[in-house]
Design a protein around this motif. Sequence first.
Motif, PDB file in Angstrom:
ATOM      1  N   GLN A  16      41.912  33.107  32.243  1.00 39.92           N
ATOM      2  CA  GLN A  16      41.667  32.592  30.891  1.00 39.92           C
ATOM      3  C   GLN A  16      40.304  33.036  30.380  1.00 39.92           C
ATOM      4  O   GLN A  16      40.172  33.477  29.229  1.00 39.92           O
ATOM      5  CB  GLN A  16      41.759  31.071  30.898  1.00 39.92           C
ATOM      6  CG  GLN A  16      41.493  30.443  29.552  1.00 39.92           C
ATOM      7  CD  GLN A  16      41.487  28.919  29.626  1.00 39.92           C
ATOM      8  OE1 GLN A  16      41.686  28.327  30.678  1.00 39.92           O
ATOM      9  NE2 GLN A  16      41.257  28.281  28.495  1.00 39.92           N
ATOM     10  N   VAL A  17      39.286  32.938  31.213  1.00 37.68           N
ATOM     11  CA  VAL A  17      37.938  33.366  30.822  1.00 37.68           C
ATOM     12  C   VAL A  17      37.916  34.875  30.587  1.00 37.68           C
ATOM     13  O   VAL A  17      37.314  35.356  29.624  1.00 37.68           O
ATOM     14  CB  VAL A  17      36.889  32.952  31.875  1.00 37.68           C
ATOM     15  CG1 VAL A  17      35.527  33.539  31.550  1.00 37.68           C
ATOM     16  CG2 VAL A  17      36.805  31.432  31.965  1.00 37.68           C
ATOM     17  N   ALA A  18      38.596  35.628  31.452  1.00 37.12           N
ATOM     18  CA  ALA A  18      38.645  37.081  31.305  1.00 37.12           C
ATOM     19  C   ALA A  18      39.258  37.463  29.963  1.00 37.12           C
ATOM     20  O   ALA A  18      38.732  38.327  29.253  1.00 37.12           O
ATOM     21  CB  ALA A  18      39.443  37.704  32.448  1.00 37.12           C
ATOM     22  N   THR A  19      40.345  36.822  29.594  1.00 34.47           N
ATOM     23  CA  THR A  19      41.001  37.117  28.323  1.00 34.47           C
ATOM     24  C   THR A  19      40.076  36.815  27.149  1.00 34.47           C
ATOM     25  O   THR A  19      39.936  37.631  26.231  1.00 34.47           O
ATOM     26  CB  THR A  19      42.307  36.296  28.196  1.00 34.47           C
ATOM     27  OG1 THR A  19      43.165  36.639  29.284  1.00 34.47           O
ATOM     28  CG2 THR A  19      43.007  36.581  26.888  1.00 34.47           C
ATOM     29  N   GLY A  38      24.938  46.307  42.074  1.00 30.44           N
ATOM     30  CA  GLY A  38      24.940  47.767  41.994  1.00 30.44           C
ATOM     31  C   GLY A  38      26.151  48.370  41.314  1.00 30.44           C
ATOM     32  O   GLY A  38      26.256  49.582  41.184  1.00 30.44           O
ATOM     33  N   HIS A  39      27.086  47.542  40.881  1.00 31.57           N
ATOM     34  CA  HIS A  39      28.281  48.025  40.186  1.00 31.57           C
ATOM     35  C   HIS A  39      28.138  47.749  38.696  1.00 31.57           C
ATOM     36  O   HIS A  39      27.827  46.637  38.292  1.00 31.57           O
ATOM     37  CB  HIS A  39      29.547  47.344  40.709  1.00 31.57           C
ATOM     38  CG  HIS A  39      29.788  47.594  42.154  1.00 31.57           C
ATOM     39  ND1 HIS A  39      30.260  48.790  42.638  1.00 31.57           N
ATOM     40  CD2 HIS A  39      29.597  46.797  43.233  1.00 31.57           C
ATOM     41  CE1 HIS A  39      30.356  48.725  43.944  1.00 31.57           C
ATOM     42  NE2 HIS A  39      29.957  47.518  44.336  1.00 31.57           N
ATOM     43  N   CYS A  40      28.403  48.762  37.892  1.00 33.69           N
ATOM     44  CA  CYS A  40      28.271  48.658  36.443  1.00 33.69           C
ATOM     45  C   CYS A  40      29.628  48.987  35.811  1.00 33.69           C
ATOM     46  O   CYS A  40      30.244  49.998  36.145  1.00 33.69           O
ATOM     47  CB  CYS A  40      27.205  49.643  35.961  1.00 33.69           C
ATOM     48  SG  CYS A  40      26.870  49.535  34.205  1.00 33.69           S
ATOM     49  N   SER A  45      36.568  46.207  29.634  1.00 29.14           N
ATOM     50  CA  SER A  45      37.604  46.553  30.606  1.00 29.14           C
ATOM     51  C   SER A  45      38.063  45.315  31.366  1.00 29.14           C
ATOM     52  O   SER A  45      37.278  44.707  32.097  1.00 29.14           O
ATOM     53  CB  SER A  45      37.063  47.588  31.600  1.00 29.14           C
ATOM     54  OG  SER A  45      37.901  47.669  32.739  1.00 29.14           O
ATOM     55  N   LEU A  46      39.315  44.954  31.216  1.00 25.38           N
ATOM     56  CA  LEU A  46      39.844  43.770  31.884  1.00 25.38           C
ATOM     57  C   LEU A  46      39.784  43.915  33.400  1.00 25.38           C
ATOM     58  O   LEU A  46      39.323  43.016  34.100  1.00 25.38           O
ATOM     59  CB  LEU A  46      41.280  43.487  31.434  1.00 25.38           C
ATOM     60  CG  LEU A  46      41.954  42.281  32.084  1.00 25.38           C
ATOM     61  CD1 LEU A  46      41.180  41.005  31.796  1.00 25.38           C
ATOM     62  CD2 LEU A  46      43.388  42.157  31.623  1.00 25.38           C
ATOM     63  N   LEU A  47      40.233  45.034  33.931  1.00 30.25           N
ATOM     64  CA  LEU A  47      40.220  45.226  35.383  1.00 30.25           C
ATOM     65  C   LEU A  47      38.802  45.232  35.926  1.00 30.25           C
ATOM     66  O   LEU A  47      38.526  44.671  36.988  1.00 30.25           O
ATOM     67  CB  LEU A  47      40.961  46.506  35.772  1.00 30.25           C
ATOM     68  CG  LEU A  47      42.469  46.483  35.534  1.00 30.25           C
ATOM     69  CD1 LEU A  47      43.085  47.833  35.884  1.00 30.25           C
ATOM     70  CD2 LEU A  47      43.118  45.378  36.335  1.00 30.25           C
ATOM     71  N   GLY A  48      37.897  45.866  35.204  1.00 27.86           N
ATOM     72  CA  GLY A  48      36.496  45.876  35.621  1.00 27.86           C
ATOM     73  C   GLY A  48      35.927  44.471  35.639  1.00 27.86           C
ATOM     74  O   GLY A  48      35.244  44.078  36.581  1.00 27.86           O
ATOM     75  N   MET A  53      33.888  39.669  38.586  1.00 22.22           N
ATOM     76  CA  MET A  53      33.712  38.224  38.442  1.00 22.22           C
ATOM     77  C   MET A  53      34.374  37.391  39.528  1.00 22.22           C
ATOM     78  O   MET A  53      34.427  36.180  39.425  1.00 22.22           O
ATOM     79  CB  MET A  53      34.251  37.766  37.079  1.00 22.22           C
ATOM     80  CG  MET A  53      33.485  38.311  35.923  1.00 22.22           C
ATOM     81  SD  MET A  53      31.754  37.811  36.006  1.00 22.22           S
ATOM     82  CE  MET A  53      31.018  39.193  35.184  1.00 22.22           C
ATOM     83  N   ARG A  54      34.844  37.998  40.567  1.00 17.07           N
ATOM     84  CA  ARG A  54      35.493  37.251  41.652  1.00 17.07           C
ATOM     85  C   ARG A  54      34.526  36.290  42.352  1.00 17.07           C
ATOM     86  O   ARG A  54      34.926  35.276  42.884  1.00 17.07           O
ATOM     87  CB  ARG A  54      36.100  38.203  42.684  1.00 17.07           C
ATOM     88  CG  ARG A  54      37.278  38.974  42.153  1.00 17.07           C
ATOM     89  CD  ARG A  54      38.525  38.123  42.221  1.00 17.07           C
ATOM     90  NE  ARG A  54      39.636  38.856  41.627  1.00 17.07           N
ATOM     91  CZ  ARG A  54      40.611  38.283  40.981  1.00 17.07           C
ATOM     92  NH1 ARG A  54      40.636  36.988  40.826  1.00 17.07           N
ATOM     93  NH2 ARG A  54      41.574  38.985  40.470  1.00 17.07           N
ATOM     94  N   ASP A  55      33.241  36.635  42.362  1.00 16.52           N
ATOM     95  CA  ASP A  55      32.237  35.809  43.033  1.00 16.52           C
ATOM     96  C   ASP A  55      31.331  35.144  42.004  1.00 16.52           C
ATOM     97  O   ASP A  55      31.141  35.650  40.919  1.00 16.52           O
ATOM     98  CB  ASP A  55      31.388  36.668  43.972  1.00 16.52           C
ATOM     99  CG  ASP A  55      32.221  37.317  45.070  1.00 16.52           C
ATOM    100  OD1 ASP A  55      33.091  36.625  45.631  1.00 16.52           O
ATOM    101  OD2 ASP A  55      32.011  38.504  45.358  1.00 16.52           O
ATOM    102  N   HIS A  56      30.733  34.031  42.391  1.00 17.00           N
ATOM    103  CA  HIS A  56      29.777  33.330  41.531  1.00 17.00           C
ATOM    104  C   HIS A  56      28.401  33.960  41.679  1.00 17.00           C
ATOM    105  O   HIS A  56      28.126  34.669  42.632  1.00 17.00           O
ATOM    106  CB  HIS A  56      29.699  31.855  41.917  1.00 17.00           C
ATOM    107  CG  HIS A  56      30.973  31.118  41.681  1.00 17.00           C
ATOM    108  ND1 HIS A  56      31.181  29.862  42.130  1.00 17.00           N
ATOM    109  CD2 HIS A  56      32.106  31.469  41.028  1.00 17.00           C
ATOM    110  CE1 HIS A  56      32.382  29.448  41.769  1.00 17.00           C
ATOM    111  NE2 HIS A  56      32.965  30.416  41.110  1.00 17.00           N
TER     112      HIS A  56
END
Length: 82
Positions: A16-19, A38-40, A45-48, A53-56
């Motif tokens: 829901q937040v991603a959307t 280190g990841h940009c 991008s939804l997949l990005g 955002m999997r971790d807090h």
Amino acid sequence: MNRTAVVQIPEEQLDQVATSFIKAASGFTSQITLTRGGHCINAKSLLGFLSLMRDHGEVALSAEGADAGEALEKLTSILEGK
């Protein structure tokens, strides 16, 4: 322009937040990126977004363009659940 957000999205609310985030980000003309560990990624991008955002924790937002300030304000509030 740069901002830092402290993200604590419950797993059951991630989709829901991603959307909401992608819809809001796509409404701005500015180039917007999210950086964590280190990841940009392109903030539109939804997949990005889902992979980052999997971790807090903290995430850095950057925006360049005419509406950069407005974009960072809106997107930071979404990430922080405000």
